[in-house]
Design an enzyme around this catalytic site. Structure first.
Site, mmCIF file in Angstrom:
data_model
loop_
_atom_site.group_PDB
_atom_site.id
_atom_site.type_symbol
_atom_site.label_atom_id
_atom_site.label_comp_id
_atom_site.label_asym_id
_atom_site.label_seq_id
_atom_site.Cartn_x
_atom_site.Cartn_y
_atom_site.Cartn_z
ATOM 1 N N HIS A 148 0.859 -1.195 0.000
ATOM 2 C CA HIS A 148 0.000 0.000 0.000
ATOM 3 C C HIS A 148 0.891 1.240 0.000
ATOM 4 O O HIS A 148 1.315 1.719 1.042
ATOM 5 C CB HIS A 148 -0.917 -0.021 1.234
ATOM 6 N N HIS A 196 1.313 4.887 -2.435
ATOM 7 C CA HIS A 196 0.965 5.734 -3.585
ATOM 8 C C HIS A 196 2.254 6.374 -4.074
ATOM 9 O O HIS A 196 2.886 7.122 -3.313
ATOM 10 C CB HIS A 196 -0.041 6.805 -3.177
ATOM 11 N N HIS A 243 -9.426 1.025 -1.322
ATOM 12 C CA HIS A 243 -9.407 1.671 -0.018
ATOM 13 C C HIS A 243 -10.821 1.576 0.554
ATOM 14 O O HIS A 243 -11.793 1.949 -0.121
ATOM 15 C CB HIS A 243 -9.040 3.145 -0.147
ATOM 16 N N GLU A 254 -11.113 3.369 5.945
ATOM 17 C CA GLU A 254 -10.069 4.271 6.469
ATOM 18 C C GLU A 254 -10.812 5.345 7.276
ATOM 19 O O GLU A 254 -10.736 5.371 8.496
ATOM 20 C CB GLU A 254 -9.274 4.884 5.306
ATOM 21 N N ASP A 284 1.756 4.053 2.818
ATOM 22 C CA ASP A 284 0.731 4.902 2.196
ATOM 23 C C ASP A 284 1.358 6.062 1.404
ATOM 24 O O ASP A 284 1.514 5.952 0.189
ATOM 25 C CB ASP A 284 -0.245 5.418 3.261
ATOM 26 N N ASP A 285 1.685 7.143 2.081
ATOM 27 C CA ASP A 285 2.268 8.338 1.440
ATOM 28 C C ASP A 285 3.450 8.795 2.286
ATOM 29 O O ASP A 285 3.366 9.798 3.011
ATOM 30 C CB ASP A 285 1.212 9.439 1.336
HETATM 31 N N1 ADE Z 1 -4.505 8.777 -1.982
HETATM 32 C C1 ADE Z 1 -3.277 8.829 -1.466
HETATM 33 N N2 ADE Z 1 -3.279 8.441 -0.200
HETATM 34 C C2 ADE Z 1 -4.559 8.107 0.115
HETATM 35 C C3 ADE Z 1 -5.213 7.614 1.261
HETATM 36 N N3 ADE Z 1 -4.567 7.366 2.404
HETATM 37 N N4 ADE Z 1 -6.543 7.408 1.207
HETATM 38 C C4 ADE Z 1 -7.206 7.654 0.084
HETATM 39 N N5 ADE Z 1 -6.635 8.105 -1.028
HETATM 40 C C5 ADE Z 1 -5.319 8.330 -1.025
HETATM 41 ZN ZN ZN Z 2 -3.681 4.816 0.485
#
Ligand code: ADE
Ligand code: ZN
Length: 315
Positions: free
Chosen positions: A14, A16, A194, A197, A275-276
């Site tokens: 996971h 991006h 997703h 969350e 994630d990011d």
């Molecule tokens: N795009 C990038 N990170 C995300 C996240 N945590 N949830 C939804 N969309 C995303």
């Molecule tokens: Zn994500």
């Protein structure tokens, strides 16, 4: 980070790619592409990484992605991420990219894809990191747009292993994308999404029953629904959990409240992901380290989490 954590072989499921854009590279690409930025310098930009919810983060994430213009930019972005993986013993990656974030700005689909794909191939050859790329649809846009994106992607069918669903969750339930996911699956693509969350457990049910996903991205709100918990335990449906992300986006108030180890002990196939990472304070290794530091994750638990990530690979 303790060396034993770093040394564990792991997969990241996971991530991006646009969320791995570090401020330093963002500024370098802005200069290369002669783009004026609203932030004075790297420190000012980093200081803006304070979010109350998913949407506040997404607004900045899409603004940051604006510096990505050329095939070389997408190559450099992906290559920088793979180097981080190498340093942390991440041996397999299944990253997302959001084509619509770029095609909507007039960047051709193939420019985005070729840059990412070349870096992934070089990562395999030079760093020994295997991969499977996932094309993610933006759920705040209509299903019609997702269909167009899938159509653009089909000439490059072999470059992907699956489709995902990301962006603003609340108010954009999985059921809105049932038909485009059916089409993607009919092309032999795996499905992930997703769900859970910020959104309620119902969204996880929909993602499983209507989109027929193989893996749940986040899914931490499953714990609110006992019947759902039983299903994901019985069917061993993997969850790609992102602890630092959940804290930065206020899904949990602090790491001590995170439910990942409770889920693990209940038999849920949970995995640790970033994630990011450029926006949330760390890569997979830092996520593992935070669980060790704040939740008392043991070495045995870390090994199970790492093994889960290897078992939950789509390819
Ligand atoms: N795009 C990038 N990170 C995300 C996240 N945590 N949830 C939804 N969309 C995303
Ligand atoms: Zn994500």
């Amino acid at each position: 980070m303790p060396e034993w954590l770093n040394a564990l072989p792991k997969a990241e499921l996971h991530l991006h790619l646009e969320g791995s854009l570090e401020p330093e590279l963002l500024f370098a690409l802005a200069e290369r592409n002669q783009i004026a930025l609203p932030w004075a310098d790297v420190e000012t930009l980093r200081a803006a990484y304070a979010f109350n919810n998913l949407q506040e983060f997404l607004d900045l994430y899409y603004a940051g992605a604006n510096v990505l213009r050329t095939e070389q930019d997408f190559y450099d972005l992906t290559w920088a991420y793979l180097q981080r993986c190498k340093a942390q013993n991440v041996i397999h990656v299944e990253p997302f990219f959001d084509p619509q974030t770029h095609t909507d700005r007039g960047i051709p689909f193939e420019v985005v894809l070729r840059g990412i794909q070349q870096a992934l191939l070089d990562g395999e050859q030079q760093l020994g990191i295997s991969h499977g790329l996932i094309l993610s649809f933006l759920r705040h846009l209509p299903e019609e747009e997702a269909f167009k994106t899938l159509e653009q992607a089909m000439p490059f069918r072999d470059a992907f292993i699956g489709v995902g669903l990301d962006s603003s969750e609340k108010g954009f339930p999985p059921r809105l994308f049932e038909r485009v996911f059916a089409k993607a699956r009919s092309e032999g693509l795996h499905a992930v999404a997703h769900a859970g969350e910020e959104g309620p457990p119902e969204y996880i049910w929909e993602a499983l029953d209507l989109l027929k996903i193989k893996r749940i991205d986040h899914g931490v709100r499953a714990i609110e629904d006992e019947r759902l918990m039983q299903r994901i335990i019985d069917e061993q449906i993997p969850l790609t959990v992102c602890p630092l992300s959940n804290i930065k986006l206020c899904v949990f108030e602090h790491m001590g409240q995170h439910n990942i180890l409770e889920m693990l002990e209940r038999g849920v196939k949970v995995t640790v992901n970033s994630d990011d990472p450029a926006y949330f304070g760390g890569y997979v290794g830092e996520n593992f380290a935070a669980l060790h530091q704040h939740l008392g994750m043991t070495e045995a638990q870390a090994k199970r989490l790492a093994q889960n990530s290897l078992d939950a690979r789509l390819v």
